[in-house]
Design an enzyme around this catalytic site. Structure first.
Site, PDB file in Angstrom:
ATOM      1  N   CYS A  61       0.945  -1.153  -0.002  1.00 42.07           N
ATOM      2  CA  CYS A  61      -0.023  -0.083  -0.021  1.00 42.07           C
ATOM      3  C   CYS A  61       0.897   1.163   0.096  1.00 42.07           C
ATOM      4  O   CYS A  61       2.040   1.113  -0.353  1.00 42.07           O
ATOM      5  CB  CYS A  61      -1.009  -0.112   1.139  1.00 42.07           C
ATOM      6  N   HIS A  94      13.389 -14.569  13.225  1.00 39.40           N
ATOM      7  CA  HIS A  94      13.257 -14.394  14.555  1.00 39.40           C
ATOM      8  C   HIS A  94      11.357 -14.482  14.767  1.00 39.40           C
ATOM      9  O   HIS A  94      11.310 -15.110  15.814  1.00 39.40           O
ATOM     10  CB  HIS A  94      13.731 -13.109  15.270  1.00 39.40           C
ATOM     11  N   HIS A 129      13.538 -18.882  19.434  1.00 35.48           N
ATOM     12  CA  HIS A 129      12.573 -17.859  18.810  1.00 35.48           C
ATOM     13  C   HIS A 129      10.955 -18.609  18.759  1.00 35.48           C
ATOM     14  O   HIS A 129      10.104 -17.887  18.534  1.00 35.48           O
ATOM     15  CB  HIS A 129      12.955 -17.536  17.615  1.00 35.48           C
TER      16      HIS A 129
HETATM   17  C1  RB5 Z   1      -3.917   5.355   0.657  1.00 33.15           C
HETATM   18  O1  RB5 Z   1      -4.081   6.485   0.300  1.00 33.15           O
HETATM   19  C2  RB5 Z   1      -3.149   4.833   1.759  1.00 33.15           C
HETATM   20  O2  RB5 Z   1      -4.012   5.359   2.762  1.00 33.15           O
HETATM   21  C3  RB5 Z   1      -2.838   3.580   2.032  1.00 33.15           C
HETATM   22  O3  RB5 Z   1      -2.448   3.316   0.627  1.00 33.15           O
HETATM   23  C4  RB5 Z   1      -2.064   2.960   2.822  1.00 33.15           C
HETATM   24  O4  RB5 Z   1      -0.739   3.653   2.969  1.00 33.15           O
HETATM   25  C5  RB5 Z   1      -2.524   2.903   4.273  1.00 33.15           C
HETATM   26  O5  RB5 Z   1      -1.788   2.551   5.257  1.00 33.15           O
END
Ligand code: RB5
Length: 141
Positions: A61, A94, A129
């Site tokens: 993300c 770990h 671990h």
């Molecule tokens: C999207 O704008 C953003 O919020 C998402 O990609 C991410 O970084 C969330 O943690």
């Protein structure tokens, strides 16, 4: 080894770069595509792991953080948001992490491919671990 991979709208290009890299390395993957609401994608990828269809996952993300927060809500998932090689290596050694999360707005694709390789090529160390990973698992109850 089968990798489940997915991203949100912030990381489509990075996912494509990782897919090309996995293909080049001959590592099988299931591309679950892109979903704007990152928790939905996190769940889809993680369910592939908990069902046994995938051995581990990659979630991408903007920061890697939202994906890791969502993924870690799922029983059996140990997701780590990484932006350096040391963390990618030690979260396998770990923590026996089974999901690598990365942020397309945090790191470039060159580093992301390097972290992917480190994560996939590093085994869990076990030993002392294992007890700690078991303690993490106990927190799920
Ligand atoms: C999207 O704008 C953003 O919020 C998402 O990609 C991410 O970084 C969330 O943690």
């Amino acid at each position: 080894m089968m990798i489940a991979i997915g991203c949100d709208h912030a990381a489509v290009e990075l996912k494509n770069a990782i897919l090309a890299h996995l293909e080049e390395r001959g590592i099988p993957f299931a591309d679950l595509g892109m979903e704007g609401d990152y928790p939905v994608m996190a769940e889809a990828v993680c369910r592939k792991i908990t069902s046994g269809e995938a051995s581990c996952g990659i979630l991408l993300c903007g920061t890697g953080i939202g994906m890791s927060m969502a993924a870690n809500k799922i029983r059996g998932i140990r997701a780590a948001a990484c932006s350096d090689g040391y963390s990618a290596r030690y979260t396998r050694l770990h923590n026996d992490a089974n999901v690598l999360c990365m942020g397309a707005r945090v790191i470039g694709s060159g580093l992301a491919l390097e972290l992917t390789d480190i994560f996939l090529d590093t085994p869990f160390e076990g030993g002392r671990h294992q007890r700690r990973v078991d303690l993490i698992k106990a927190l799920e109850n």
